[in-house]
Design an enzyme around this catalytic site. Structure first.
Site, PDB file in Angstrom:
ATOM      1  N   LYS A  39       0.840  -1.203   0.000  1.00 21.72           N
ATOM      2  CA  LYS A  39       0.000   0.000   0.000  1.00 21.72           C
ATOM      3  C   LYS A  39       0.876   1.254   0.000  1.00 21.72           C
ATOM      4  O   LYS A  39       2.090   1.173   0.251  1.00 21.72           O
ATOM      5  CB  LYS A  39      -0.915  -0.049   1.224  1.00 21.72           C
TER       6      LYS A  39
ATOM      7  N   TYR B 295     -12.160  -3.059  -4.036  1.00 25.84           N
ATOM      8  CA  TYR B 295     -12.762  -3.081  -2.705  1.00 25.84           C
ATOM      9  C   TYR B 295     -14.291  -3.176  -2.760  1.00 25.84           C
ATOM     10  O   TYR B 295     -14.967  -2.734  -1.825  1.00 25.84           O
ATOM     11  CB  TYR B 295     -12.314  -1.860  -1.904  1.00 25.84           C
TER      12      TYR B 295
ATOM     13  N   ASN C  18      -1.974  -0.244   6.968  1.00 28.63           N
ATOM     14  CA  ASN C  18      -1.337  -1.481   7.439  1.00 28.63           C
ATOM     15  C   ASN C  18      -0.430  -2.165   6.396  1.00 28.63           C
ATOM     16  O   ASN C  18      -0.305  -3.385   6.369  1.00 28.63           O
ATOM     17  CB  ASN C  18      -2.405  -2.454   7.966  1.00 28.63           C
TER      18      ASN C  18
ATOM     19  N   HIS D 180      -2.000  -5.518   1.424  1.00 26.32           N
ATOM     20  CA  HIS D 180      -3.263  -6.218   1.178  1.00 26.32           C
ATOM     21  C   HIS D 180      -2.928  -7.633   0.731  1.00 26.32           C
ATOM     22  O   HIS D 180      -1.948  -7.840   0.012  1.00 26.32           O
ATOM     23  CB  HIS D 180      -4.046  -5.524   0.051  1.00 26.32           C
TER      24      HIS D 180
ATOM     25  N   GLU E 166      -9.228 -10.347  -8.053  1.00 26.77           N
ATOM     26  CA  GLU E 166      -8.287  -9.238  -7.827  1.00 26.77           C
ATOM     27  C   GLU E 166      -7.091  -9.299  -8.783  1.00 26.77           C
ATOM     28  O   GLU E 166      -6.612  -8.274  -9.258  1.00 26.77           O
ATOM     29  CB  GLU E 166      -7.818  -9.270  -6.367  1.00 26.77           C
TER      30      GLU E 166
HETATM   31  P1  DAT Z   1      -7.780  -6.957   5.423  1.00 21.50           P
HETATM   32  O1  DAT Z   1      -6.944  -5.975   4.665  1.00 21.50           O
HETATM   33  O2  DAT Z   1      -7.089  -7.439   6.655  1.00 21.50           O
HETATM   34  O3  DAT Z   1      -8.316  -8.074   4.547  1.00 21.50           O
HETATM   35  P2  DAT Z   1     -10.454  -5.812   5.281  1.00 21.50           P
HETATM   36  O4  DAT Z   1     -10.584  -6.463   3.954  1.00 21.50           O
HETATM   37  O5  DAT Z   1     -11.530  -6.055   6.297  1.00 21.50           O
HETATM   38  O6  DAT Z   1      -9.045  -6.157   5.972  1.00 21.50           O
HETATM   39  O7  DAT Z   1     -10.395  -4.214   5.080  1.00 21.50           O
HETATM   40  C1  DAT Z   1      -9.667  -3.624   4.029  1.00 21.50           C
HETATM   41  C2  DAT Z   1      -8.824  -2.507   4.596  1.00 21.50           C
HETATM   42  O8  DAT Z   1      -9.673  -1.469   5.086  1.00 21.50           O
HETATM   43  C3  DAT Z   1      -7.967  -2.910   5.785  1.00 21.50           C
HETATM   44  O9  DAT Z   1      -6.720  -3.442   5.393  1.00 21.50           O
HETATM   45  C4  DAT Z   1      -7.836  -1.626   6.538  1.00 21.50           C
HETATM   46  C5  DAT Z   1      -9.153  -0.916   6.295  1.00 21.50           C
HETATM   47  N1  DAT Z   1     -10.128  -1.165   7.377  1.00 21.50           N
HETATM   48  C6  DAT Z   1     -10.770  -2.332   7.632  1.00 21.50           C
HETATM   49  N2  DAT Z   1     -11.607  -2.220   8.660  1.00 21.50           N
HETATM   50  C7  DAT Z   1     -11.517  -0.938   9.076  1.00 21.50           C
HETATM   51  C8  DAT Z   1     -12.145  -0.174  10.125  1.00 21.50           C
HETATM   52  N3  DAT Z   1     -13.038  -0.720  10.937  1.00 21.50           N
HETATM   53  N4  DAT Z   1     -11.784   1.121  10.269  1.00 21.50           N
HETATM   54  C9  DAT Z   1     -10.871   1.686   9.451  1.00 21.50           C
HETATM   55  N5  DAT Z   1     -10.258   1.049   8.441  1.00 21.50           N
HETATM   56  C10 DAT Z   1     -10.565  -0.257   8.254  1.00 21.50           C
HETATM   57 MG    MG Z   2      -9.617  -7.927   2.901  1.00 20.38          MG
END
Ligand code: DAT
Ligand code: MG
Length: 166
Positions: free
Chosen positions: A37, A77, A144, A147, A158
């Site tokens: 990212k 997304y 973080n 991805h 994807e």
């Molecule tokens: P991951 O990347 O661990 O698969 P995800 O698909 O649930 O997590 O979410 C995509 C990204 O969005 C994630 O890397 C960070 C952000 N994100 C997820 N949940 C969030 C939240 N509750 N508040 C803020 N950002 C969030």
């Molecule tokens: Mg995810």
């Protein structure tokens, strides 16, 4: 053959062991989409991420640096449509260049998610990419570093978005 004799037969036992270990020990070669990212690229962590993927034993089969626009990120997304963090997520993901990677290996989808650690970097275990290299920035969206696709279906979808030629 009596039941006890059947169970102790090497052929039967072999089948039982194979079934018990499946799918863990059966060949399950997968591809996954990994993104470094904008926070990871800006901090010069692309090599660190690729190094961890390679040291784990996965093969890097494609790499591309790009500046993702809103359109591609909304596609990527799509599962988060309607969630309050989607807008800040898209803003963050389009704030600078990212590096898209396709890695391949047996159970790489699950394996890379373990390497990455859980979503919240404060809670991600030390030893993981997020646990070692990221922290809570107090921003609307969690930043973080990486991805990773979460299923075979997501990976296929994807990879098609970032590497339509594959
Ligand atoms: P991951 O990347 O661990 O698969 P995800 O698909 O649930 O997590 O979410 C995509 C990204 O969005 C994630 O890397 C960070 C952000 N994100 C997820 N949940 C969030 C939240 N509750 N508040 C803020 N950002 C969030
Ligand atoms: Mg995810």
């Amino acid at each position: 053959m009596a039941a006890a004799g059947l169970l102790s037969s090497p052929i039967y036992a072999g089948r039982w062991v194979r079934r018990r270990l499946s799918p863990v020990n059966s060949a399950n070669i997968e591809k996954t989409l990994i993104l470094v990212k904008p926070d990871g690229v800006a901090r010069g962590l692309t090599g660190e991420v690729i190094g961890r993927i390679e040291r784990k034993g996965y093969a890097i089969v494609a790499v591309r640096m790009l500046h993702a626009d809103r359109e591609i990120l909304l596609k990527h997304y799509a599962e988060h449509e309607g969630k309050p963090f989607l807008e800040p997520l898209i803003e963050f993901m389009s704030s600078g260049p990212i590096v898209a990677i396709v890695a391949q290996g047996n159970r790489v989808i699950e394996g890379f998610r373990k390497l990455a650690g859980v979503t919240d970097p404060t809670l991600a275990e030390p030893g993981t990419i997020r646990g070692d290299l990221a922290r809570d920035q107090g921003t609307k969206v969690i930043q973080n570093i990486v991805h990773g696709s979460d299923s075979v279906e997501s990976a296929t979808r994807e990879i098609g978005i970032f590497f339509p030629e594959l």
